[in-house]
Design an enzyme around this catalytic site. Structure first.
Site, PDB file in Angstrom:
ATOM      1  N   TYR A  89     -11.436  -9.095   2.860  1.00  0.00           N
ATOM      2  CA  TYR A  89     -10.072  -8.662   2.544  1.00  0.00           C
ATOM      3  C   TYR A  89      -9.123  -9.492   3.397  1.00  0.00           C
ATOM      4  CZ  TYR A  89      -6.279  -5.213   1.748  1.00  0.00           C
ATOM      5  OH  TYR A  89      -5.106  -4.583   1.388  1.00  0.00           O
ATOM      6  N   SER A 148       0.816  -1.218   0.000  1.00  0.00           N
ATOM      7  CA  SER A 148       0.000   0.000   0.000  1.00  0.00           C
ATOM      8  C   SER A 148       0.848   1.266   0.000  1.00  0.00           C
ATOM      9  CB  SER A 148      -0.946  -0.002   1.208  1.00  0.00           C
ATOM     10  OG  SER A 148      -0.223   0.005   2.421  1.00  0.00           O
TER      11      SER A 148
END
Length: 558
Positions: free
Chosen positions: A223, A88
């Site tokens: 997720y 990320s």
């Protein structure tokens, strides 16, 4: 005038955004800000400083090892070493509290043993580094720590080159020559992330759309790669593919199209950002025509960097059904958003997992120490998808829905016998509280509290992590629901966990219980959240009452 093609097919539409779509895009970004998904510029600058410090430590580490291996000062200085990021942070979709996934790339004379024997002590002696824990026996070895309270996951890769300059980039496939498989996996994180960014038409559009989709997936509890849902890189590749199909769209349009297109996708047709390429190594590349296991992948999403791999091989029939049903729901909400009927906040409503089913399995991993529990619970979590696939074979079960995270607790028992009973799955009235296992494990490493000190306190701690699987039962019209027997899946799961090479029945344990929604513990609900209420009718006899189903291994806290 020809239009540039992004990806393996022509775009669906190259239309620019309308005034309404731009307004909806502004509203989407405002909602993401309201949800606190962006951090301040000061926090971002602090991350840059931490990475700069890590780079200096890495260079010092490689020089130290080089000198120890009898290189002269000039060669040791030139040996280099470089810190890369992936995940990320490198994709630019991190937020407050996000960790930084980092990769240390070193030259050929620096070994994995040096990574733990030399670098780890260098990190431990720095005051700004806390909660350090290493996992040297993992397939991809890792050191986890906090640097100025920013969580860092540091992995390691050794190239077959004499030096690693700061100018080195990892895009050249030839750099993989002579590199062991574990290091190729480590390098893959950065290589895949970089490729994704190069393969999208507009990075700013991609990043905002990905922030929205990731937040949606987290809120809906779908997720988690290890459990059988897509992980971060898979969600990123799915968003990137929609960006390729709508190269001139704004983020709001990408998000709305995302759910409709992927729900209707012709699975198991793979999602590819570019054609699969050959390379210089004799390594396996994803190929369903050649490998039966690749053909079995239900929702294949293929990494763009060589060697191409499937990022979603863990998906099972149940998790696929859950993902697709969530996409249908999200698509319907997105349609309403695009015509102005509801706001973006409707898309990000919290999941209803603990209200959705009547019956749940509680899979609890237990250990004597926080450090042991961190490793044992990780092992049990990695085997949960195998339990799901075995439950899917039980005739009476229509769907086995795993929750995407576990709940950690510490139980302060008053006697060795009490600790033994609790760790064996016997319910006791014991003082317990939510636990931060990583912090407790790091503190234990630093303090080295001995058994005599524990004896003085007369406390016998048991650490537990509980995972949940919701069960939807097969309902046939006019037929009573069969009694549910999960003794075979449970026993297979126990045996799989016990194959761990560090399994010690005197130190760790795993057991399964079943429960109804009305009996779920308080910790799975948020403060103020209404719990499920009891109904008078019961649809079937609880199979979990069968002692044979719930076989347990013994644990000793001696």
């Amino acid at each position: 005038m020809s239009v540039k093609q992004w990806g393996i097919t022509p775009p669906i539409s190259t239309a620019p955004a309308t005034e309404q779509e731009n307004a909806l895009n502004t509203a989407l970004i405002d909602e993401l800000k309201r949800q606190n998904l962006f951090e301040s510029s000061a926090e971002s600058e602090r991350r840059i400083k931490v990475l700069d410090d890590l780079q200096r430590i890495a260079t010092e580490f490689v020089k130290k090892v080089s000198l120890a291996k009898h290189m002269n000062e000039k060669m040791a200085n030139e040996a280099g070493g470089k810190i890369f990021t992936y995940g990320s942070y490198r994709l630019g979709v991190y937020g407050p509290g996000s960790d930084i996934d980092t990769l240390l790339v070193v030259p050929k004379h620096v070994s994995r043993e040096n990574f733990f024997q030399d670098l780890e002590p260098m990190l431990r002696e720095r005051e700004e580094i806390t909660e350090l824990a290493s996992v040297p026996d993992a397939y991809v070895p890792i050191i986890k720590f906090k640097y100025f309270d920013i969580s860092i996951d540091l992995i390691f890769a050794r190239l077959s080159v004499p030096k690693v300059p700061r100018t080195l980039e990892l895009s050249d496939n030839n750099l993989l020559k002579g590199v062991e498989e574990r290091c190729i996996l480590s390098l893959n994180g950065t290589r895949v992330t970089d490729q994704i960014l190069q393969l999208v038409p507009n990075r700013a559009v991609f990043k905002h759309a990905l922030r929205a989709v990731k937040f949606w997936a987290q809120r809906r509890a779908i997720y988690a790669n290890v459990i059988g849902f897509p992980g971060g890189v898979a969600w990123a590749m799915m968003v990137a593919r929609i960006c390729q199909l709508y190269p001139n769209a704004v983020s709001s349009v990408i998000v709305a199209k995302f759910f409709r297109i992927l729900h209707q996708w012709n699975w198991p047709q793979p999602i590819l950002l570019k054609p699969i390429e050959d390379g210089p190594l004799q390594v396996r590349i994803w190929n369903p025509k050649l490998y039966p296991s690749d053909k079995a992948h239900r929702m294949p999403i293929i990494t763009p960097a060589y060697p191409s791999m499937c990022a979603t091989h863990n998906i099972t029939p149940s998790t696929q059904a859950i993902i697709l049903s969530e996409m249908v729901r999200a698509g319907e909400i997105a349609d309403q958003i695009m015509v102005g009927s509801v706001g973006w906040s409707a898309l990000f409503q919290k999941h209803d997992f603990f209200h959705r089913y009547k019956h749940y399995l509680m899979i609890t991993a237990a250990s004597k120490t926080a450090e042991g529990q961190l490793k044992w619970s990780g092992l049990v979590e990695s085997k949960l998808r195998h339990l799901v696939t075995r439950l899917e074979l039980v005739e009476a079960i229509a769907l086995a829905h795993p929750f995407n995270k576990g709940f950690d607790k510490i139980h302060n028992c008053k006697s060795e016998e009490e600790a033994h009973q609790l760790a064996s799955g016997i319910s006791l009235d014991v003082a317990s509280q939510t636990a931060d296992l990583e912090r407790l494990a790091a503190d234990a490493n630093g303090q080295n509290e001995n058994e005599d000190e524990k004896e003085e306190k007369k406390i016998y701690p048991v650490y537990t992590t509980t995972f949940y699987i919701g069960l939807e039962l097969e309902k046939k019209k006019g037929q009573p629901i069969k009694k549910l027997d999960i003794s075979w899946p449970a026993q297979e799961f126990y045996e799989l966990c016990k194959k761990w090479d560090r399994y010690d029945e005197t130190q760790v344990n795993v057991f399964i219980k079943n429960t109804r929604n009305v009996n779920l513990p308080d910790e799975v609900f948020e403060p103020g959240e209404e719990k499920p209420k009891s109904s008078k009718k019961r649809s079937y006899n609880d199979a979990g009452n069968n002692n044979e189903t719930m076989k347990r291994q013994k644990i000793s806290t001696a």
